[in-house]
Scaffold this motif. Sequence first.
Motif, PDB file in Angstrom:
ATOM      1  N   LYS A  16       0.972  -1.160   0.104  1.00  0.00           N
ATOM      2  CA  LYS A  16       0.052   0.055  -0.042  1.00  0.00           C
ATOM      3  C   LYS A  16       0.855   1.300  -0.002  1.00  0.00           C
ATOM      4  O   LYS A  16       0.715   2.188  -0.794  1.00  0.00           O
ATOM      5  CB  LYS A  16      -0.985   0.031   1.362  1.00  0.00           C
ATOM      6  N   SER A  19       2.506   1.641  -3.468  1.00  0.00           N
ATOM      7  CA  SER A  19       1.531   2.000  -4.301  1.00  0.00           C
ATOM      8  C   SER A  19       1.247   3.712  -4.310  1.00  0.00           C
ATOM      9  O   SER A  19       1.200   4.444  -5.118  1.00  0.00           O
ATOM     10  CB  SER A  19       0.349   1.330  -4.355  1.00  0.00           C
ATOM     11  N   GLN A  23       2.225   6.412  -6.931  1.00  0.00           N
ATOM     12  CA  GLN A  23       1.276   7.374  -7.295  1.00  0.00           C
ATOM     13  C   GLN A  23       1.448   8.662  -7.071  1.00  0.00           C
ATOM     14  O   GLN A  23       1.154   9.647  -8.263  1.00  0.00           O
ATOM     15  CB  GLN A  23      -0.378   7.226  -6.879  1.00  0.00           C
ATOM     16  N   PRO A  32      -3.649   3.983 -10.107  1.00  0.00           N
ATOM     17  CA  PRO A  32      -2.978   3.224  -9.133  1.00  0.00           C
ATOM     18  C   PRO A  32      -2.469   1.975  -9.554  1.00  0.00           C
ATOM     19  O   PRO A  32      -3.349   1.258 -10.337  1.00  0.00           O
ATOM     20  CB  PRO A  32      -3.741   3.221  -7.777  1.00  0.00           C
ATOM     21  N   LEU A  33      -1.471   1.200  -9.169  1.00  0.00           N
ATOM     22  CA  LEU A  33      -0.912   0.119  -9.575  1.00  0.00           C
ATOM     23  C   LEU A  33      -1.886  -0.899  -8.747  1.00  0.00           C
ATOM     24  O   LEU A  33      -2.317  -0.970  -7.592  1.00  0.00           O
ATOM     25  CB  LEU A  33       0.166  -0.207  -8.953  1.00  0.00           C
ATOM     26  N   SER A  34      -2.342  -1.940  -9.521  1.00  0.00           N
ATOM     27  CA  SER A  34      -3.202  -3.006  -8.860  1.00  0.00           C
ATOM     28  C   SER A  34      -2.437  -3.940  -7.992  1.00  0.00           C
ATOM     29  O   SER A  34      -1.143  -3.973  -7.996  1.00  0.00           O
ATOM     30  CB  SER A  34      -3.875  -3.894 -10.023  1.00  0.00           C
ATOM     31  N   GLN A  35      -2.885  -4.599  -7.122  1.00  0.00           N
ATOM     32  CA  GLN A  35      -2.431  -5.487  -6.335  1.00  0.00           C
ATOM     33  C   GLN A  35      -1.632  -6.601  -7.226  1.00  0.00           C
ATOM     34  O   GLN A  35      -0.565  -6.983  -6.692  1.00  0.00           O
ATOM     35  CB  GLN A  35      -3.243  -6.157  -5.205  1.00  0.00           C
ATOM     36  N   LEU A  38       1.637  -5.292  -8.471  1.00  0.00           N
ATOM     37  CA  LEU A  38       2.749  -5.240  -7.412  1.00  0.00           C
ATOM     38  C   LEU A  38       3.069  -6.358  -6.979  1.00  0.00           C
ATOM     39  O   LEU A  38       4.292  -6.676  -6.756  1.00  0.00           O
ATOM     40  CB  LEU A  38       1.965  -4.524  -6.290  1.00  0.00           C
TER      41      LEU A  38
END
Length: 144
Positions: A16, A19, A23, A32-35, A38
């Motif tokens: 988190k 990310s 961002q 935002p980068l997805s989980q 990541l």
Amino acid sequence: TVVQSSVCETVKEEMKIFSAVVQSSTGGSQKPLSQSVLKKVVQDVVKTEDRSKNVMIFGLSDETNEDTSAKVSKLFDALGEKPRIDICRVGKHVPGGSPRRVKVVTMSSTIADQLMQKGRRLSPEKYMRVYVNLERSLEQREQR
């Protein structure tokens, strides 16, 4: 277990934070980068770090019922090194075929780098056609 759940929670929190930093560094102009993205990035980094501790030995003779660890120890003795290692042959043994590679797992990437550097100085009389290189990913091998 308690350790496992603690590690999972720490990883989630760090993802988190990562990310959020990504961002904010892009000015919020990108999604935002997805989980899952990541997670893939983290897995790739971990694989690369694990691979950096490994060296591959090519050309070391390969006989049935051999003591591979003794052969590798002898080779490293010739280099003046005695690292703590785990070894295994990679590939299927084909009688009369080329020798299988030997994967050597060391304790750190520094040791792996030292072995590779010193491997260039192997005696050509005793270790003809034996090479020590860092382990490469499939993509890196395909590029060569």
